[in-house]
Design a protein around this motif. Structure first.
Motif, PDB file in Angstrom:
ATOM      1  N   ALA A   1       0.897  -1.056   0.008  1.00 48.43           N
ATOM      2  CA  ALA A   1      -0.014   0.146   0.011  1.00 48.43           C
ATOM      3  C   ALA A   1       1.079   1.146  -0.286  1.00 48.43           C
ATOM      4  CB  ALA A   1      -0.900  -0.117   1.084  1.00 48.43           C
TER       5      ALA A   1
ATOM      6  N   ASP B   1       1.033   4.708   0.514  1.00 52.90           N
ATOM      7  CA  ASP B   1       0.218   5.920   1.145  1.00 52.90           C
ATOM      8  C   ASP B   1       1.226   6.917   1.684  1.00 52.90           C
ATOM      9  OD1 ASP B   1      -2.412   4.827   0.437  1.00 52.90           O
ATOM     10  OD2 ASP B   1      -1.933   3.463   2.508  1.00 52.90           O
TER      11      ASP B   1
ATOM     12  N   LYS C   1      -0.671  -0.849  -4.439  1.00 49.28           N
ATOM     13  CA  LYS C   1      -1.948  -0.228  -4.272  1.00 49.28           C
ATOM     14  C   LYS C   1      -1.856   1.307  -3.999  1.00 49.28           C
ATOM     15  CE  LYS C   1      -4.345  -0.445  -0.308  1.00 49.28           C
ATOM     16  NZ  LYS C   1      -4.978   0.882  -0.174  1.00 49.28           N
TER      17      LYS C   1
ATOM     18  N   LYS D   1     -11.664   3.379  -3.570  1.00 46.99           N
ATOM     19  CA  LYS D   1     -12.831   3.154  -2.923  1.00 46.99           C
ATOM     20  C   LYS D   1     -14.022   3.626  -3.616  1.00 46.99           C
ATOM     21  CE  LYS D   1     -10.846   1.060   1.126  1.00 46.99           C
ATOM     22  NZ  LYS D   1      -9.430   1.702   0.971  1.00 46.99           N
TER      23      LYS D   1
ATOM     24  N   MET E   1     -14.091  -4.427   6.713  1.00 40.94           N
ATOM     25  CA  MET E   1     -12.810  -3.543   6.838  1.00 40.94           C
ATOM     26  C   MET E   1     -12.054  -3.875   8.148  1.00 40.94           C
ATOM     27  SD  MET E   1     -14.057   0.009   5.286  1.00 40.94           S
ATOM     28  CE  MET E   1     -12.458   0.671   5.089  1.00 40.94           C
ATOM     29  N   SER E   2     -10.775  -3.258   8.231  1.00 38.61           N
ATOM     30  CA  SER E   2     -10.175  -3.667   9.236  1.00 38.61           C
ATOM     31  C   SER E   2     -10.121  -3.025  10.403  1.00 38.61           C
ATOM     32  CB  SER E   2      -8.470  -3.670   8.900  1.00 38.61           C
ATOM     33  OG  SER E   2      -8.285  -2.307   8.548  1.00 38.61           O
TER      34      SER E   2
ATOM     35  N   PRO F   1      -6.013  -6.391   4.381  1.00 36.31           N
ATOM     36  CA  PRO F   1      -5.133  -5.405   5.083  1.00 36.31           C
ATOM     37  C   PRO F   1      -5.199  -5.570   6.578  1.00 36.31           C
ATOM     38  CG  PRO F   1      -6.918  -4.487   4.360  1.00 36.31           C
ATOM     39  CD  PRO F   1      -7.187  -5.951   4.018  1.00 36.31           C
TER      40      PRO F   1
ATOM     41  N   GLN G   1      -1.383  -2.227  11.710  1.00 31.29           N
ATOM     42  CA  GLN G   1      -2.829  -2.248  12.315  1.00 31.29           C
ATOM     43  C   GLN G   1      -2.935  -3.336  13.564  1.00 31.29           C
ATOM     44  OE1 GLN G   1      -6.146  -1.550   9.910  1.00 31.29           O
ATOM     45  NE2 GLN G   1      -4.560  -0.686   8.283  1.00 31.29           N
TER      46      GLN G   1
ATOM     47  N   GLY H   1       1.347  -1.656   4.288  1.00 27.09           N
ATOM     48  CA  GLY H   1       1.740  -0.382   4.060  1.00 27.09           C
ATOM     49  C   GLY H   1       2.809   0.116   4.707  1.00 27.09           C
ATOM     50  N   ARG H   2       2.352   0.671   5.763  1.00 25.45           N
ATOM     51  CA  ARG H   2       3.439   1.483   6.527  1.00 25.45           C
ATOM     52  C   ARG H   2       4.393   0.543   7.262  1.00 25.45           C
ATOM     53  NH1 ARG H   2      -1.400   4.141   9.976  1.00 25.45           N
ATOM     54  NH2 ARG H   2      -2.197   1.880   9.114  1.00 25.45           N
TER      55      ARG H   2
HETATM   56  P1  BMP Z   1      -1.017  -0.184   6.477  1.00 27.57           P
HETATM   57  O1  BMP Z   1      -0.415  -1.407   6.422  1.00 27.57           O
HETATM   58  O2  BMP Z   1      -0.217   0.843   6.404  1.00 27.57           O
HETATM   59  O3  BMP Z   1      -2.112  -0.234   7.721  1.00 27.57           O
HETATM   60  O4  BMP Z   1      -2.031   0.076   5.191  1.00 27.57           O
HETATM   61  C1  BMP Z   1      -3.096  -0.760   5.081  1.00 27.57           C
HETATM   62  C2  BMP Z   1      -3.727  -0.397   3.586  1.00 27.57           C
HETATM   63  O5  BMP Z   1      -4.739  -1.039   3.535  1.00 27.57           O
HETATM   64  C3  BMP Z   1      -4.100   1.211   3.732  1.00 27.57           C
HETATM   65  O6  BMP Z   1      -3.666   1.641   2.214  1.00 27.57           O
HETATM   66  C4  BMP Z   1      -5.758   1.189   3.686  1.00 27.57           C
HETATM   67  O7  BMP Z   1      -6.228   2.299   3.015  1.00 27.57           O
HETATM   68  C5  BMP Z   1      -6.014  -0.043   3.234  1.00 27.57           C
HETATM   69  N1  BMP Z   1      -7.132  -0.644   3.789  1.00 27.57           N
HETATM   70  C6  BMP Z   1      -7.073  -1.009   5.234  1.00 27.57           C
HETATM   71  O8  BMP Z   1      -6.326  -0.750   5.964  1.00 27.57           O
HETATM   72  N2  BMP Z   1      -8.472  -1.449   5.854  1.00 27.57           N
HETATM   73  C7  BMP Z   1      -9.395  -1.737   5.095  1.00 27.57           C
HETATM   74  O9  BMP Z   1     -10.284  -2.351   5.661  1.00 27.57           O
HETATM   75  C8  BMP Z   1      -9.539  -1.501   3.739  1.00 27.57           C
HETATM   76  C9  BMP Z   1      -8.278  -0.914   3.163  1.00 27.57           C
HETATM   77  O10 BMP Z   1      -8.463  -0.782   1.778  1.00 27.57           O
END
Ligand code: BMP
Length: 228
Positions: free
Chosen positions: A7, A9, A35, A65, A120-121, A174, A179, A197-198
């Motif tokens: 990801a 971002d 992504k 989205k 969603m997460s 994700p 997270q 991502g991060r």
């Molecule tokens: P990270 O690993 O930095 O938390 O990034 C997770 C990525 O997945 C972000 O780009 C976020 O927009 C996306 N995402 C998410 O975290 N949870 C969801 O339910 C759906 C997502 O697209």
């Protein structure tokens, strides 16, 4: 086997284009794809990314989205395609008729992979979204979606999704790393890809960090699949 999607971002106060370009060059041979979400494009648009990802053969997902009426989402899909993406994410809560049905047809015409968010997460997903999981999965199946997004932070949801959609739909997950979910936990519970991502893009040595995380995932998956 490549199992992660990065990801991209960019955080505030960086040159978004340079930030993305650098991460693309560091990671491009290691991962299944990238992504790109709104933080990357709201300031500078998409033009530079077309150059950066030119000739890239992996997954290149436009994560805007989409959640609108079908005709308007279809217009966005045309633009997404014209910038070189080969996949896009939309919300399924807009429903099938005159929404996802049209987007699905447009995706097919354009040769874009359609990925639908079904859960969603974050915590708030439990407030409304998760109560409609079955409806969203029905939409994903009817729309012939290439993939669905389901959270690594709640692996019971991933298992549930897998049990209902069978093997034909990819699960992109994700939530590992930044997270809080463990690397490998989504794949061990039925996901095809972990979206990260991060925890990679923010590392000092991006390539080394990615290599290390991929190794962790592979080891965990070997164990959970009973190959070791
Ligand atoms: P990270 O690993 O930095 O938390 O990034 C997770 C990525 O997945 C972000 O780009 C976020 O927009 C996306 N995402 C998410 O975290 N949870 C969801 O339910 C759906 C997502 O697209």
């Amino acid at each position: 086997v490549k199992i992660i999607i990065i990801a991209l971002d960019p955080p505030p106060n960086v040159d978004e284009v340079e930030w993305i370009e650098n991460r693309f060059y560091e990671l491009n041979g290691l991962v299944s794809g990238f992504k790109i979400g709104l933080p990357a494009v709201l300031k500078n648009g998409l033009e530079s990314y077309k150059r950066i990802f030119k000739d890239y053969k992996g997954l290149l997902i436009a994560d805007f989205k989409l959640a609108d009426i079908g005709d308007i989402m279809s217009m966005s899909a045309e633009i997404i395609k014209s910038y070189g993406f080969n996949a896009m994410i939309a919300h399924s809560f807009v429903g099938y008729s005159n929404a996802i049905d049209k987007l699905s047809k447009k995706a097919k015409d354009l040769g874009l992979k359609l990925i639908l968010v079904v859960s969603m997460s974050h915590e708030g997903s439990k407030e409304y979204i998760d109560g409609h999981l079955n409806d969203f999965l029905q939409i994903a199946v009817k729309a012939n979606a290439w993939g669905v997004v389901a959270p690594a932070t709640r692996v019971d949801v991933i298992r549930n999704v897998r049990s209902k959609v069978g093997k034909d739909i990819k699960i992109l997950s994700p939530g590992v790393g930044a997270q809080g979910a463990d690397f490998g936990s989504a794949i061990c519970n039925g996901a095809d890809y972990e979206i990260i991502g991060r925890s990679i893009t923010g590392a000092e040595n991006i390539k080394e960090k990615a290599t290390q995380i991929i190794k962790t995932i592979e080891e965990r998956v070997k164990i959970c699949r009973g190959l070791q």
